[in-house]
Design an enzyme around this catalytic site. Structure first.
Site, PDB file in Angstrom:
ATOM      1  N   GLU A  83       0.852  -1.189   0.000  1.00 42.27           N
ATOM      2  CA  GLU A  83       0.000   0.000   0.000  1.00 42.27           C
ATOM      3  C   GLU A  83       0.891   1.243   0.000  1.00 42.27           C
ATOM      4  O   GLU A  83       0.469   2.317   0.391  1.00 42.27           O
ATOM      5  CB  GLU A  83      -1.016  -0.008   1.139  1.00 42.27           C
ATOM      6  CG  GLU A  83      -0.518  -0.388   2.495  1.00 42.27           C
ATOM      7  CD  GLU A  83      -1.637  -0.496   3.511  1.00 42.27           C
ATOM      8  OE1 GLU A  83      -2.432   0.443   3.636  1.00 42.27           O
ATOM      9  OE2 GLU A  83      -1.706  -1.528   4.203  1.00 42.27           O
ATOM     10  N   CYS A 120      -3.803  -3.719   4.200  1.00 37.95           N
ATOM     11  CA  CYS A 120      -2.865  -4.722   4.734  1.00 37.95           C
ATOM     12  C   CYS A 120      -3.226  -6.158   4.377  1.00 37.95           C
ATOM     13  O   CYS A 120      -2.418  -7.066   4.574  1.00 37.95           O
ATOM     14  CB  CYS A 120      -2.776  -4.589   6.255  1.00 37.95           C
ATOM     15  SG  CYS A 120      -2.319  -2.942   6.781  1.00 37.95           S
ATOM     16  N   HIS A 244      -3.222 -10.123  11.891  1.00 35.48           N
ATOM     17  CA  HIS A 244      -2.636  -8.877  11.388  1.00 35.48           C
ATOM     18  C   HIS A 244      -2.303  -8.006  12.599  1.00 35.48           C
ATOM     19  O   HIS A 244      -3.151  -7.820  13.482  1.00 35.48           O
ATOM     20  CB  HIS A 244      -3.621  -8.159  10.460  1.00 35.48           C
ATOM     21  CG  HIS A 244      -3.195  -6.755  10.155  1.00 35.48           C
ATOM     22  ND1 HIS A 244      -1.955  -6.469   9.637  1.00 35.48           N
ATOM     23  CD2 HIS A 244      -3.816  -5.558  10.330  1.00 35.48           C
ATOM     24  CE1 HIS A 244      -1.842  -5.162   9.487  1.00 35.48           C
ATOM     25  NE2 HIS A 244      -2.961  -4.585   9.905  1.00 35.48           N
TER      26      HIS A 244
HETATM   27  N1  COA Z   1       0.704   2.947  30.373  1.00 37.12           N
HETATM   28  C1  COA Z   1       0.077   1.860  29.849  1.00 37.12           C
HETATM   29  N2  COA Z   1      -0.859   1.963  28.852  1.00 37.12           N
HETATM   30  C2  COA Z   1      -1.150   3.208  28.376  1.00 37.12           C
HETATM   31  C3  COA Z   1      -0.532   4.357  28.884  1.00 37.12           C
HETATM   32  C4  COA Z   1       0.441   4.194  29.935  1.00 37.12           C
HETATM   33  N3  COA Z   1       1.077   5.235  30.459  1.00 37.12           N
HETATM   34  N4  COA Z   1      -1.033   5.420  28.211  1.00 37.12           N
HETATM   35  C5  COA Z   1      -1.930   4.953  27.304  1.00 37.12           C
HETATM   36  N5  COA Z   1      -1.998   3.602  27.406  1.00 37.12           N
HETATM   37  C6  COA Z   1      -2.823   2.686  26.593  1.00 37.12           C
HETATM   38  C7  COA Z   1      -4.244   3.158  26.371  1.00 37.12           C
HETATM   39  O1  COA Z   1      -5.078   2.822  27.442  1.00 37.12           O
HETATM   40  C8  COA Z   1      -4.591   2.421  25.088  1.00 37.12           C
HETATM   41  O2  COA Z   1      -4.892   1.059  25.367  1.00 37.12           O
HETATM   42  P1  COA Z   1      -6.408   0.534  25.284  1.00 37.12           P
HETATM   43  O3  COA Z   1      -6.909   0.865  23.913  1.00 37.12           O
HETATM   44  O4  COA Z   1      -6.282  -0.929  25.512  1.00 37.12           O
HETATM   45  O5  COA Z   1      -7.146   1.271  26.346  1.00 37.12           O
HETATM   46  C9  COA Z   1      -3.272   2.402  24.331  1.00 37.12           C
HETATM   47  O6  COA Z   1      -2.253   2.657  25.301  1.00 37.12           O
HETATM   48  C10 COA Z   1      -3.165   3.464  23.244  1.00 37.12           C
HETATM   49  O7  COA Z   1      -3.482   4.698  23.827  1.00 37.12           O
HETATM   50  P2  COA Z   1      -4.420   5.728  23.072  1.00 37.12           P
HETATM   51  O8  COA Z   1      -4.582   6.942  23.911  1.00 37.12           O
HETATM   52  O9  COA Z   1      -5.651   5.060  22.557  1.00 37.12           O
HETATM   53  O10 COA Z   1      -3.443   6.075  21.834  1.00 37.12           O
HETATM   54  P3  COA Z   1      -3.637   7.077  20.669  1.00 37.12           P
HETATM   55  O11 COA Z   1      -4.856   7.905  20.802  1.00 37.12           O
HETATM   56  O12 COA Z   1      -2.341   7.800  20.536  1.00 37.12           O
HETATM   57  O13 COA Z   1      -3.840   6.175  19.361  1.00 37.12           O
HETATM   58  C11 COA Z   1      -4.336   4.485  17.793  1.00 37.12           C
HETATM   59  C12 COA Z   1      -3.964   4.783  19.251  1.00 37.12           C
HETATM   60  C13 COA Z   1      -4.453   3.008  17.554  1.00 37.12           C
HETATM   61  C14 COA Z   1      -5.682   5.141  17.458  1.00 37.12           C
HETATM   62  C15 COA Z   1      -3.228   5.082  16.880  1.00 37.12           C
HETATM   63  O14 COA Z   1      -2.000   4.451  17.152  1.00 37.12           O
HETATM   64  C16 COA Z   1      -3.514   4.984  15.397  1.00 37.12           C
HETATM   65  O15 COA Z   1      -4.212   5.812  14.830  1.00 37.12           O
HETATM   66  N6  COA Z   1      -2.917   3.979  14.728  1.00 37.12           N
HETATM   67  C17 COA Z   1      -3.024   3.806  13.285  1.00 37.12           C
HETATM   68  C18 COA Z   1      -4.258   3.047  12.864  1.00 37.12           C
HETATM   69  C19 COA Z   1      -4.202   1.615  13.260  1.00 37.12           C
HETATM   70  O16 COA Z   1      -3.153   1.019  13.387  1.00 37.12           O
HETATM   71  N7  COA Z   1      -5.388   1.017  13.407  1.00 37.12           N
HETATM   72  C20 COA Z   1      -5.522  -0.386  13.766  1.00 37.12           C
HETATM   73  C21 COA Z   1      -6.400  -1.161  12.858  1.00 37.12           C
HETATM   74  S1  COA Z   1      -5.622  -1.481  11.325  1.00 37.12           S
END
Ligand code: COA
Length: 445
Positions: A83, A120, A244
């Site tokens: 991609e 993916c 994945h």
């Molecule tokens: N200690 C332990 N865990 C922590 C933490 C800390 N200090 N701070 C945050 N976390 C955890 C959160 O609770 C969350 O876990 P949970 O979802 O099980 O509750 C995780 O870390 C991620 O934190 P979050 O605030 O949701 O991260 P984010 O807003 O920065 O973004 C995604 C997370 C996935 C939305 C982001 O990485 C993204 O956009 N990724 C690309 C898209 C993707 O990969 N999608 C997946 C499907 S293909």
């Protein structure tokens, strides 16, 4: 029926590394555990200035051909899943074949080449295409090379920035495979979704939170569809379940939901009921809100049970070992998860020949696919031949300022030059531009 499946695999990581806890988190003002515990990632791989999807894919393919003693005449098909393509017409497989023709006698003029796109999941779809081509008897005794190669870069500041990665997996698809036989049973969950897309742009438009929900919804559909053809899945049927892996925390969520699904109405649910009650059923609640709250409570309790923890530690956690250090490789990610699992089996002295794996692929946009695979007798030799640990350990560790330069270097909008951080050795490198705007490559001894 002759077995058809994955005969061998090779992996190529980008030669640079960004440490999430040491380098990324401090710059973002975040607790490092958000990355190491929350997302489950220690580091991401990045391409050096002379690397891209072609070099990584060609390097993995060359390792595969050398190790299996193959010549171009043995290969009847080269498909690339990506991609991150930089060409809307000429498929990346032609660039990779061109690279390989520089180092082997003979050519790939007889080989059918293409490029698959569905986020993916395209790597798994390309494996299917190769499988079908062999099953249809059109391969004339030849094998197919499938290359899943990506530079998973997000715009700087995007929530996905922590989950970047770069690397390639090359898979050899053959009759009488040495690694895994693919089963004919497949389940799909596919719908028109707007969670992650790149409408003629390099970096994705992504609704991260929604993409997590869509992943889970499509996986659930795919599992139900799989069960409709293969029969009910039992929790002990599969030695490993590679998913994945955009980041290991995603798989943690998917695995818990899958466990709840496959243990419903089974002895496992009854056994667990003594400690945490039976699973909530929608019909026992007045509204969706109450039901969803009860499900959340059940899931929280389930994840603390010894039964679930043991299953997760044995069946799912081993699939995540490489992803933790390299990040998201998009099309290659589920194929890296399979390798991680078998590598753990090798390291822990577990003989998994004849055992089944449940492989769960996903692509945004969105589609999930689930199928079974049977590990073949040659698996140990195939996995022992991989040098992924050395590749990961040898990466150059970027500072934050260097990371920004590397990100700019690979941004198609910015025309930035950058000295390489590592010295290429025995690999294909990007070597400048041709007269029609094509990217050119050469092999460095
Ligand atoms: N200690 C332990 N865990 C922590 C933490 C800390 N200090 N701070 C945050 N976390 C955890 C959160 O609770 C969350 O876990 P949970 O979802 O099980 O509750 C995780 O870390 C991620 O934190 P979050 O605030 O949701 O991260 P984010 O807003 O920065 O973004 C995604 C997370 C996935 C939305 C982001 O990485 C993204 O956009 N990724 C690309 C898209 C993707 O990969 N999608 C997946 C499907 S293909």
């Amino acid at each position: 029926m002759t077995a058809v499946g994955i005969d061998a695999v090779e992996v190529w990581t980008g030669n640079l590394k960004l440490d999430l806890a040491e380098t990324f988190a401090p710059e973002k003002g975040d607790d490092p555990e958000k990355y190491t515990k929350g997302l489950g990632l220690r580091a991401s791989s990045f391409p050096d200035s002379y690397e891209d999807i072609v070099t990584m894919g060609a390097n993995a393919s060359k390792e595969l051909m050398d190790r299996k003693g193959l010549t171009p005449d043995d290969i009847g098909r080269i498909d690339v899943a990506t991609e991150s393509s930089f060409d809307n017409s000429k498929p990346i497989s032609t660039y990779i074949a061109g690279c390989l023709e520089q180092v082997y006698d003979g050519d790939f003029h007889h080989a059918n080449k293409g490029e698959r796109k569905f986020a993916c999941i395209a790597g798994t779809q390309s494996v299917d295409d190769a499988y079908n081509w062999i099953r249809a008897g059109r391969n004339r005794g030849r094998s197919a090379i499938v290359v899943a190669t990506d530079t998973a870069l997000y715009a700087r500041g995007d929530a996905g920035e922590a989950t970047q990665g770069a690397g390639a997996v090359a898979l050899l698809i053959s009759e009488d495979p040495d690694l895994v036989e693919l089963s004919t049973h497949q389940g799909y969950g596919s719908a028109d979704e707007t969670d992650f897309l790149k409408p003629n742009q390099q970096f994705p438009s992504v609704d991260g939170k929604r993409s997590v929900q869509v992943y889970l919804a499509r996986m659930r559909e795919a599992l139900e569809d799989y069960e409709s053809v293969a029969g009910d899945v039992h929790i002990d049927d599969f030695v490993y379940a590679p998913f994945h892996t955009p980041f290991p925390g995603m798989v943690r969520k998917a695995a818990a939901l899958a466990y709840r699904h496959v243990t419903r109405d089974t002895g496992v649910e009854e056994e667990l009921a003594e400690g945490i009650g039976r699973q909530p059923r929608r019909e026992s609640f007045d509204d969706d809100g109450q039901y969803e709250e009860a499900v959340r409570e059940y899931m929280d309790a389930l994840k603390e049970t010894e039964q679930y923890r043991d299953w997760y530690a044995g069946t799912v956690d081993p699939t995540l070992s490489i992803a933790r250090d390299v990040g998201n490789w998009y099309t290659a990610s589920v194929h890296l998860a399979r390798i991680s699992a078998l590598k753990t089996a090798l390291e822990t002295g577990r003989d998994v020949a004849g055992e089944s794996m449940l492989v769960a692929s996903y692509g945004s946009g969105a589609q999930a696919e689930i199928h079974g695979e049977t590990v073949q007798d040659g698996w140990e030799e195939e996995i022992a031949a991989l040098d992924i640990d050395e590749q990961v350990a040898d990466r150059y560790d970027l500072s934050w300022a260097e990371y920004e330069q590397v990100h700019d270097r690979h941004n198609h909008e910015t025309d930035s030059e950058l000295e390489e951080f590592t010295a290429p050795e025995a690999e294909f490198v990007f070597d400048g531009w041709g007269r029609m705007g094509e990217r050119k490559y050469t092999y460095v001894e």
